[in-house]
Write a protein that holds these residues in place. Structure first.
Motif, PDB file in Angstrom:
ATOM      1  N   UNK A  45      38.859  40.245  61.753  1.00  0.00           N
ATOM      2  CA  UNK A  45      38.811  38.918  61.167  1.00  0.00           C
ATOM      3  C   UNK A  45      38.880  39.037  59.645  1.00  0.00           C
ATOM      4  N   UNK A  46      39.789  38.273  59.023  1.00  0.00           N
ATOM      5  CA  UNK A  46      39.852  38.327  57.555  1.00  0.00           C
ATOM      6  C   UNK A  46      38.653  37.593  56.948  1.00  0.00           C
ATOM      7  N   UNK A  47      38.166  38.106  55.832  1.00  0.00           N
ATOM      8  CA  UNK A  47      37.064  37.435  55.136  1.00  0.00           C
ATOM      9  C   UNK A  47      37.663  36.413  54.169  1.00  0.00           C
ATOM     10  N   UNK A  48      37.221  35.144  54.225  1.00  0.00           N
ATOM     11  CA  UNK A  48      37.764  34.136  53.309  1.00  0.00           C
ATOM     12  C   UNK A  48      37.473  34.515  51.851  1.00  0.00           C
ATOM     13  N   UNK A  49      38.395  34.227  50.950  1.00  0.00           N
ATOM     14  CA  UNK A  49      38.226  34.667  49.556  1.00  0.00           C
ATOM     15  C   UNK A  49      37.005  34.058  48.868  1.00  0.00           C
ATOM     16  N   UNK A  50      36.547  32.896  49.330  1.00  0.00           N
ATOM     17  CA  UNK A  50      35.353  32.318  48.697  1.00  0.00           C
ATOM     18  C   UNK A  50      34.076  33.060  49.097  1.00  0.00           C
ATOM     19  N   UNK A  51      34.209  33.979  50.061  1.00  0.00           N
ATOM     20  CA  UNK A  51      33.052  34.793  50.459  1.00  0.00           C
ATOM     21  C   UNK A  51      33.076  36.181  49.820  1.00  0.00           C
ATOM     22  N   UNK A  52      34.029  36.426  48.939  1.00  0.00           N
ATOM     23  CA  UNK A  52      34.123  37.749  48.318  1.00  0.00           C
ATOM     24  C   UNK A  52      33.817  37.672  46.829  1.00  0.00           C
ATOM     25  N   UNK A  53      32.828  38.446  46.414  1.00  0.00           N
ATOM     26  CA  UNK A  53      32.479  38.549  45.000  1.00  0.00           C
ATOM     27  C   UNK A  53      32.972  39.907  44.509  1.00  0.00           C
ATOM     28  N   UNK A  54      33.807  39.889  43.478  1.00  0.00           N
ATOM     29  CA  UNK A  54      34.460  41.109  43.005  1.00  0.00           C
ATOM     30  C   UNK A  54      33.876  41.495  41.651  1.00  0.00           C
ATOM     31  N   UNK A  55      33.193  42.630  41.618  1.00  0.00           N
ATOM     32  CA  UNK A  55      32.661  43.142  40.355  1.00  0.00           C
ATOM     33  C   UNK A  55      33.621  44.178  39.787  1.00  0.00           C
ATOM     34  N   UNK A  56      33.835  44.104  38.486  1.00  0.00           N
ATOM     35  CA  UNK A  56      34.531  45.189  37.787  1.00  0.00           C
ATOM     36  C   UNK A  56      33.490  45.828  36.886  1.00  0.00           C
ATOM     37  N   UNK A  57      33.315  47.128  37.059  1.00  0.00           N
ATOM     38  CA  UNK A  57      32.311  47.787  36.223  1.00  0.00           C
ATOM     39  C   UNK A  57      32.959  48.889  35.394  1.00  0.00           C
ATOM     40  N   UNK A  58      32.172  49.460  34.515  1.00  0.00           N
ATOM     41  CA  UNK A  58      32.682  50.460  33.579  1.00  0.00           C
ATOM     42  C   UNK A  58      33.577  51.477  34.282  1.00  0.00           C
ATOM     43  N   UNK A  59      34.696  51.767  33.661  1.00  0.00           N
ATOM     44  CA  UNK A  59      35.632  52.720  34.249  1.00  0.00           C
ATOM     45  C   UNK A  59      36.689  52.015  35.081  1.00  0.00           C
ATOM     46  N   UNK A  60      36.576  50.675  35.155  1.00  0.00           N
ATOM     47  CA  UNK A  60      37.567  49.928  35.925  1.00  0.00           C
ATOM     48  C   UNK A  60      37.311  49.943  37.415  1.00  0.00           C
ATOM     49  N   UNK A  61      36.158  50.466  37.818  1.00  0.00           N
ATOM     50  CA  UNK A  61      35.865  50.509  39.251  1.00  0.00           C
ATOM     51  C   UNK A  61      35.632  49.112  39.812  1.00  0.00           C
ATOM     52  N   UNK A  62      36.067  48.941  41.037  1.00  0.00           N
ATOM     53  CA  UNK A  62      35.907  47.659  41.713  1.00  0.00           C
ATOM     54  C   UNK A  62      34.857  47.771  42.810  1.00  0.00           C
ATOM     55  N   UNK A  63      33.962  46.816  42.838  1.00  0.00           N
ATOM     56  CA  UNK A  63      32.970  46.722  43.910  1.00  0.00           C
ATOM     57  C   UNK A  63      33.122  45.339  44.520  1.00  0.00           C
ATOM     58  N   UNK A  64      33.334  45.284  45.830  1.00  0.00           N
ATOM     59  CA  UNK A  64      33.534  43.998  46.497  1.00  0.00           C
ATOM     60  C   UNK A  64      32.357  43.713  47.423  1.00  0.00           C
ATOM     61  N   UNK A  65      31.789  42.543  47.244  1.00  0.00           N
ATOM     62  CA  UNK A  65      30.640  42.124  48.046  1.00  0.00           C
ATOM     63  C   UNK A  65      31.055  40.944  48.914  1.00  0.00           C
TER      64      UNK A  65
END
Lengths: 301, 301
Positions: A45-65
């Motif tokens: 099941x795809x997760x709707x985009x309004x349920x995804x919080x995208x963090x960009x942290x030092x080094x350009x790393x992406x963390x998706x919640x």
């Protein structure tokens, strides 16, 4: 004596040995990983985009919640508002306590919160099951913390009487708060990086889970201050931005899929998480902890 | 509306909030940490130096492992022999898989093992309780993996019928092996860095636990190869040396103490791990997982 001069097994064998990933046959996958690899598209099941919080942290790393609005609607509403206001931009990861949590927010403790946040209370820590119709896949094994555990809508649940809550499993995200009756706004967040601290269940709001980039958080240097807070000499990790995927250009949004916990694939996966019996495992456990059967998740980009 | 413009609580308050460490009164400690801080000297047992394996890894970091000869005598005997022969010097940490294990040994797969290692088998994965007299402190909560759990001699145990074994908790160290009937020599080791992978219990030998320097291992960059193995482009972490403390000069030996699991302090600690009720915790869990009640350990140097 044969063993004396024996060389170590090849590391490929060792790796397969320590965490087998191959199925013994295509028709009857023998490992959880094989079940996941062979699951049909309909099991995801795809997760709707309004349920995804995208963090960009030092080094350009992406963390998706992935947020869990069904479980913590007020806190998730606040988190969406804070992201829309770019509130976390320029904040930082301030605490990394080994085998416990990585925590982020405003280290200055002076950044004003935006207007419009909802008030929260301890009632927001649990979901009232009596008013809902949910399809629940039970996990039929004992749990030291709850009367029952299971899965619904792609999430694990602990349950007791008429209520359900998200357990504090590895990678799950909760809302830091002050002493009761404060229940946290959602501005101060943490992710679990060790053994599930289930004592926090029903004492704090769990609002989601890290679904991509978890190792960016879990491999951060531990803070040496009390409770893993970074000291003045240690470098906090800057958060460059935090955005809802729904507010990002379509092409750059993360595409995350979660296994349908009502699917046959998930049922097979669960059975094998509880009963490993393959080339490596001689002795099936006959059970599995709710936090040791993570719902399969995949990032498509 | 009061909450709208409210500043975040001070981070000190937050930290106390997320993991309280203060007792509400000196006489009746309200938190596990307070019980540990106030435990009398008699509640602590020193670990004999022949049970301590001291790794020095890149950067001069020290990692201290307490061996468990009572649970895995053959594997521990082999590990002592390998340390005495300086076998791990110049080997490396080759695998870091998030929420699973850090693994180390000979990446070349060609280093000859020293003569004198004992053969091992699956029988070495469990301890026969029927032939021993052990004082066991039971943990009276359900476990999804074993009929019973408890503590003895400073160690957690899972039990079933007449046998007992060390559970795969966070920081516990196991012996990598090839497919059965291989049971591993002890040359290839791993430490758990995530949710307890209890499915490995009784399928592999657990030989001890990291008692100091765990965050050195847990914060290593995750490997990007299959199963977290480092790829050719990634830097393995060199192991400079591995020594039993008993073979080190007395002044440089680590001094590690473990809480006596038969002590009153430990009983109080356990009760509070299962029933947090203090300034922060409103709702005691009423139970605790064997891997979420780690035996208190302190390094004295």
């Amino acid at each position: 004596m044969r063993i004396m001069c024996r060389l170590l097994p090849l590391s490929l064998s060792l790796s397969i040995a320590l965490f087998p990933s191959a199925a013994s046959s295509a028709d009857t996958p023998a490992t959880p990983a094989a079940v996941v690899a062979q699951a049909p598209a309909s099991a995801w099941l795809p997760v709707p985009p309004e349920d995804l919080l995208v963090l960009r942290i030092r080094g350009g790393h992406r963390v998706v919640i992935q947020l869990a609005p069904a479980f913590a609607p007020r806190h998730v509403g606040n988190i969406r508002l804070l992201a829309a206001r770019h509130w976390w931009d320029g904040t930082s990861i301030n605490r990394v306590q080994d085998n416990y949590v990585v925590q982020w927010g405003d280290a200055t403790e002076k950044k004003p919160l935006p207007p419009g946040l909802s008030p929260t209370s301890a009632q927001d820590y649990v979901m009232d099951l009596t008013t809902r119709r949910m399809r629940i896949t039970p996990l039929p094994y004992a749990d030291p913390y709850a009367a029952a555990t299971g899965f619904s809508g792609g999430w694990p649940m602990a349950m007791d009487g008429g209520s359900a809550w998200l357990p504090h499993c590895y990678a799950y995200v909760g809302v830091g708060r002050n002493v009761s009756p404060d229940a946290g706004t959602g501005a101060e967040l943490y992710a679990v990086i060790g053994q599930a601290p289930r004592q926090l269940d029903r004492n704090i709001a769990v609002v989601g889970r890290v679904v991509d980039g978890m190792s960016v958080l879990s491999s951060l240097p531990r803070g040496t201050g009390d409770l893993g807070f970074y000291t003045a000499k240690e470098r906090k990790t800057p958060i460059l931005s935090a955005r809802l995927a729904s507010e990002m250009p379509t092409a750059t949004r993360p595409r995350i899929e979660v296994m349908d916990t009502a699917s046959d694939s998930f049922a097979r996966y669960l059975r094998l998480r509880a009963n490993r019996k393959d080339d490596f495992y001689d002795r099936p456990a006959g059970g599995v902890d709710i936090c040791n059967a993570p719902v399969p998740i995949r990032a498509r980009n």
